[in-house]
Structure formats: structure tokens, C-alpha cells
Enzyme design. Structure first.
Site, mmCIF file in Angstrom:
data_model
loop_
_atom_site.group_PDB
_atom_site.id
_atom_site.type_symbol
_atom_site.label_atom_id
_atom_site.label_comp_id
_atom_site.label_asym_id
_atom_site.label_seq_id
_atom_site.Cartn_x
_atom_site.Cartn_y
_atom_site.Cartn_z
ATOM 1 N N LYS A 142 0.950 -1.359 -0.109
ATOM 2 C CA LYS A 142 -0.033 -0.011 0.026
ATOM 3 C C LYS A 142 0.507 0.731 -0.146
ATOM 4 C CE LYS A 142 -3.800 1.434 2.416
ATOM 5 N NZ LYS A 142 -4.597 1.771 1.061
HETATM 6 C C1 LIG Z 1 -6.581 -0.640 -3.478
HETATM 7 C C2 LIG Z 1 -7.376 -1.318 -2.722
HETATM 8 N N1 LIG Z 1 -7.367 -2.570 -3.137
HETATM 9 C C3 LIG Z 1 -8.408 -3.142 -1.723
HETATM 10 C C4 LIG Z 1 -8.453 -2.717 -0.257
HETATM 11 C C5 LIG Z 1 -9.308 -2.957 0.692
HETATM 12 O O1 LIG Z 1 -8.350 -3.304 1.563
HETATM 13 P P1 LIG Z 1 -8.422 -3.338 2.906
HETATM 14 O O2 LIG Z 1 -9.826 -4.292 3.527
HETATM 15 O O3 LIG Z 1 -7.214 -3.477 3.682
HETATM 16 O O4 LIG Z 1 -8.633 -1.510 3.670
HETATM 17 C C6 LIG Z 1 -8.241 -0.645 -0.320
HETATM 18 C C7 LIG Z 1 -7.846 -0.421 0.910
HETATM 19 O O5 LIG Z 1 -7.047 -0.218 1.802
HETATM 20 C C8 LIG Z 1 -7.142 -0.739 -1.876
HETATM 21 O O6 LIG Z 1 -7.020 0.495 -1.672
#
Ligand SMILES: Cc1ncc(COP(=O)(O)O)c(C=O)c1O
Length: 316
Positions: A157
Site C-alpha cells: 500500500k
Molecule cells: C487498492 C485497494 N484495494 C483494496 C483495498 C481494501 O483493503 P482493506 O480492506 O485492507 O482496507 C484498499 C483499501 O485499503 C485499496 O486501496
């Protein structure tokens, strides 16, 4: 955005309006940052952070993947976040830890530019709009493909990577849709611009696998476990674009969005939120808000400070 009073910056609490960086900060120029999106919920036992440990672990992993050495441990960031929520007097909030290369050296191998760390918290309501969780959203398959693992790191991320999500989100918003769904480089369904995707057909749930350039979503993993605990079959496998159109139900999961039903994909109606989506969404909401005994371990309660704890000074 709604503001809070204090932000944690490199170990100090600073007033919101004073939490500033130099314009030559490396991260501002090249996107060299890793971050998390976390939520704290009001529960019967007080404010509690959903899967805090897993989020901080993912932050550490993202940092490692980009060869960042984080100057604070997960435990220190956890304590800092607890104090920050308490000192801002918040009962529920969004939490944004960010580690980025700061000011000191330019160029692409700027090892001497320091890694700065901030944690900010603020109240943030329904990310995909009022009513999104109740009635579902309209989505469009993006003309932009998700970043692939041979040019960036979908599992991290990282700040710069979000230019991909921003292109997709902007395209879908400009075309009048609520959210974009991106395909991977092979044309299989990958994820939303900030959410993972689930498709329900004939009672079976399916979600794209790690090889489909997804972020390993913490909400996704929680929902997979909840669905399996409820007796549903969940398959992690490639999903064809047309399976979105043919689905009985589609929904998205993410920390900001939570669990949001999809009622339309590329102008193909999926309809009002279906039965399976509703059942899983209700259990997920119970887990988030501390109403599900079996998932209480997912919550990190923000305790009142111990008598011996000295509050951190606010930088003036
Ligand atoms: C590109 C992306 N995919 C998926 C998610 C979902 O991840 P999470 O459930 O850990 O927030 C996020 C959010 O963080 C994201 O930015």
C-alpha cells in the site's frame, strides 16, 4: 474534510494546522510513501480499532517491500494511535498512518532523506456516499488496468501506486458512476479503486486471487472468514468480466467503504442488495462495532490511560 485537534508527527503531538512538511520532501515528488487506512468504531466497551495489528503489520510489510526502514515499531505506532484518539476525544474515526521519505536529498536513490512518520485521525463517514451501504452503488469497469506485479507491487500500500486508482476513480466519476472496477493485465477482474470485489452466483461467493494484482484486503479476509463461518462456499479464483454482469449479487469491501453492495456494473443491472450480501454485511457490521462475540478478538480497544502514563506534550 473534518479536522481533529492533534496529529502525531515523528513522535510528537502537533496541532492539526502545524503538521507541515518541506516542499522538497522526497515523497511529495516521487510518491515514496507507504500508508494504511484503518477505522476505529464506537463499541459498548468504548472506541476500538478494527484489526489494528494486521494493518500495522501490512504497513511494516509495505515499508519492507520498498526498502524503507521504519523508525518506529508497530507497538510504538499502536500506542501513539491510542493516545492520539484519546487526546482528540474521538469515539470513532478513520486512522491514517503514513511513512514517507522526507526532506534532505533529491534523486531516486535518496537513502539519506529521512523516513518521516505521521498518524492522523479524523471523523469520516460513508466513503462511497450516503445510502451506499443500504442501496448499493453504480460501477464501471475501468479502461485502466491495475498495476501489475512486474512493474510495481500490488501487495504494497504505497503512495505512488495510488495514481493508478486515481485515474480509474476519476474516469468513473467523470462518467457519472460511483466507483471503478479494474481488470488485471490479463483481463480478469482485479479490484475496485480502493476496495476488493466479491461476486455471488448460485449461492457461491467468488473473489479474485492474490495473483490478480489485488491488495490483500483486511476487510476482504474478514469477510471471507465470516462467509465461511456462516456456511457459505467462498472461492478465490480468476473472475471474468462477464461474470460481473451475470452475477446474482456483487459487493465491494474495504476499510473506507466497509461492505458496499453493487447494484449496477457497466449499465447492467444487478439489482437491490441480495440476500447473501445482506446477511454477510450485517455480520460484518456487527464485527466492526463489537456486537459479534466470535470476532471480538479483531478489535483493539482504546483503553483509558493507566495512572502511570504521562501524556505526551503538544509541540508548540
Ligand atoms: C487498492 C485497494 N484495494 C483494496 C483495498 C481494501 O483493503 P482493506 O480492506 O485492507 O482496507 C484498499 C483499501 O485499503 C485499496 O486501496
Amino acid at each position: 474534510m473534518e479536522q481533529a485537534e492533534l496529529i502525531w508527527h515523528n513522535g510528537e503531538l502537533v496541532p492539526w494546522e502545524d503538521a507541515k512538511v518541506h516542499v522538497l520532501s522526497h515523497g511529495l515528488h516521487y510518491g515514496t510513501g507507504v500508508f494504511e487506512g484503518i477505522r476505529c468504531y464506537e463499541t459498548e466497551r468504548g472506541p476500538a480499532i478494527f484489526r489494528h495489528g494486521e494493518h500495522l503489520e501490512r504497513l511494516e510489510k509495505s515499508a519492507e517491500l520498498y526498502y524503507f526502514s521504519l523508525p518506529y515499531s508497530a507497538e510504538e505506532l499502536r500506542d501513539a494511535t491510542h493516545e492520539l484518539i484519546r487526546r482528540n476525544g474521538l469515539r470513532s474515526c478513520y486512522i491514517r498512518p503514513l511513512a514517507f521519505r522526507g526532506y534532505g536529498e533529491m534523486g531516486l536513490y535518496a537513502q539519506s532523506a529521512p523516513i518521516e512518520v505521521i498518524v492522523a485521525v479524523w471523523p469520516w463517514g460513508a466513503y462511497l456516499g450516503e445510502g451506499s451501504k443500504e442501496h448499493g452503488i453504480r460501477t464501471k469497469v475501468s479502461s485502466w488496468r491495475t498495476i501489475s506485479g512486474d512493474s510495481l507491487i500490488p501487495h504494497a500500500k504505497a503512495s505512488g501506486q495510488y495514481l493508478n486508482s486515481i485515474l480509474a476513480k476519476t474516469e468513473s466519476a467523470n462518467a457519472g458512476y460511483d466507483e471503478a472496477i479494474l481488470l488485471d493485465q490479463h483481463g480478469a477482474v482485479s479490484e475496485g479503486s480502493g476496495e476488493n470485489v466479491f461476486v455471488v452466483r448460485d449461492g457461491v461467493l467468488r473473489t479474485p486471487p492474490h495473483t490478480a494484482a489485488i491488495l490483500d484486503g483486511i476487510s476482504r479476509n474478514s469477510v471471507v472468514q465470516i462467509a465461511r463461518d456462516l456456511g457459505y462456499t467462498v472461492e478465490e479464483r480468476d473472475i471474468a468480466r462477464s461474470e460481473l454482469y451475470l452475477a446474482d449479487e456483487v459487493f465491494l469491501t474495504g476499510t473506507a467503504a466497509e461492505l458496499v453492495p453493487v447494484r449496477e456494473v457497466d449499465d447492467h443491472p444487478i439489482g437491490e442488495p441480495g440476500e447473501i450480501t445482506r446477511v454477510i454485511q450485517a455480520k460484518f457490521e456487527d464485527a466492526l462495532h463489537g456486537r459479534a462475540e466470535e470476532y471480538l478478538e479483531w478489535l483493539d480497544p482504546v483503553e483509558a490511560p493507566a495512572e502511570a502514563d504521562k501524556p505526551s506534550k503538544v509541540r508548540s
